[in-house]
Design an enzyme around this catalytic site. Structure first.
Site: not given
Ligand code: IDC
Length: 368
Positions: A191, A285
């Site tokens: 992303e 995702e």
């Molecule tokens: C989130 C995880 C969370 C973690 C955070 C930072 O769910 O546990 O603390 O990342 O590392 C994304 C990202 C994905 C995110 C997810 C939810 O690709 O890494 O994971 N998210 O926030 N994009 C939109 C949402």
């Protein structure tokens, strides 16, 4: 003819013996099949009918995946949480993947390896250990005949050019190693955010070139501006207006979180725009929660998303196979079981996804 020394049984007796023999073989075969069915769990996918053995190398045709016979094909995948976290690496296991394949209708796994967050690959993580974990994940998926995405999970790093040197080296190693595999897909930047499509495109061209040096045909997924929303603003479409040219088998990612109102309001229009322009899109995702991975689970919005994605046969990967205490996790917080989960081990999101994926698999039948 028919004299007293003629020992041949009469035609009638020969017919009876034949019938008895056939009946015997039939009963034997019946018993064998019955025993086999009893021994095997009802949903076991036999080696001859795994997703990869049925569909082979995927390629991009128009806006979709097609399988090796040229038929439209949809990936229903699950993403790990970061494999540089315990909550992600724990489930890089053959048993876990098999549970998803046989019990959830999942045909693909996404191995998410953060580059910067939490001891990621480029921020202090043990690179050899992480590569070994990716190799294990690919091996398990391959053994099970599942497709697998190797995801260079940029997030807080924002601009993928930040770690382009490491990315080039990493994908060169992967492409050399997996060039002859028919189930590996590369996702070169999860992303991107806070940077332009121009900047991402410049990164992507370099990484695609590095991969194509070895792996000539694997599908490559390119992340898009503003956390993979196909454009830097909620209404802009610069990726569809200016795609990468000169390479085959490239897809572009669109990510959404069902409980995030802005995603459901603006992103379907962007998807329609992209498809009309002929841009191949993959939802590498999505989550059912809010964008921070937690909060409300919105099934109504998720239902609408599934309707739209299934209508266009777009592939999707749900975030995430984890027991972390956040609502996007597919397992209940703290669940100790690492495979063969019962319904009581699943979170609200997990129960919903399992049901949705199985229903889709059943609807597609042989094409699943
Ligand atoms: C989130 C995880 C969370 C973690 C955070 C930072 O769910 O546990 O603390 O990342 O590392 C994304 C990202 C994905 C995110 C997810 C939810 O690709 O890494 O994971 N998210 O926030 N994009 C939109 C949402």
């Amino acid at each position: 003819m028919g004299g007293k020394n003629d020992r041949r049984p009469s035609a009638r007796r020969r017919r009876c013996a034949r019938i008895r023999r056939r009946l015997g073989s039939f009963l034997l075969a019946f018993c064998m099949i019955f025993t086999m069915l009893e021994a095997a769990p009802a949903t076991t996918v036999s080696a001859a009918s795994t997703p990869v053995s049925k569909h082979g190398q995927l390629s991009v045709d128009g806006v979709n995946f097609v399988d090796s016979s040229g038929n439209a094909f949809q990936l229903r995948g699950i993403s790990t949480h970061g494999i540089n976290w315990d909550v992600g690496s724990t489930y890089v296991s053959k048993k876990a993947f098999k549970t998803l394949r046989d019990g959830w209708g999942v045909n693909a796994i996404r191995l998410s390896m953060y580059t910067e967050n939490c001891n990621g690959y480029c921020s202090g993580g043990d690179q050899s250990e992480l590569k070994a974990l990716v190799s294990k994940g690919v091996k398990y998926a391959t053994d099970l005949g599942m497709y697998v995405i190797i995801d260079w999970h940029i997030l807080s790093d924002g601009n993928p050019n930040e770690h382009i040197t490491e990315a080039k080296a990493f994908f060169t190693t992967m492409a050399k190693k997996y060039k002859n595999y028919n189930n590996v897909i590369y996702e070169i930047c999860n992303e991107p955010n806070g940077c332009s499509w121009k900047s991402i495109k410049s990164y992507a061209k370099k990484i695609i070139k590095a991969i194509r040096k070895y792996d000539k045909d694997a599908v490559i997924i390119v992340g898009t501006p503003s956390w993979s929303q196909l454009g830097a603003s909620l209404t802009s479409n610069e990726v569809a207006d200016d795609p990468i040219t000169g390479y085959d088998n490239i897809m572009y990612s669109l990510h959404f979180y069902a409980s995030e109102d802005a995603h459901s309001e603006y992103l379907p229009d962007k998807l329609n725009y992209a498809l009309e322009k002929g841009l191949p899109v993959i939802v590498s995702e999505f989550g059912l929660s809010e964008a921070d991975g937690n909060g409300e689970i919105d099934k109504t919005s998720a239902n609408q998303w599934f309707k739209l994605l299934n209508k266009y046969n777009i592939s999707y990967f749900c975030w995430s196979l984890s027991n972390k205490d956040e609502s996007s996790s597919l397992l209940k917080a703290g669940t100790a079981k690492t495979s063969s989960w019962k319904s009581s081990d699943l979170s609200t999101a997990g129960k919903y996804i399992k049901k949705k994926y199985l229903a889709r698999q059943e609807k597609l039948g042989a094409a699943a």
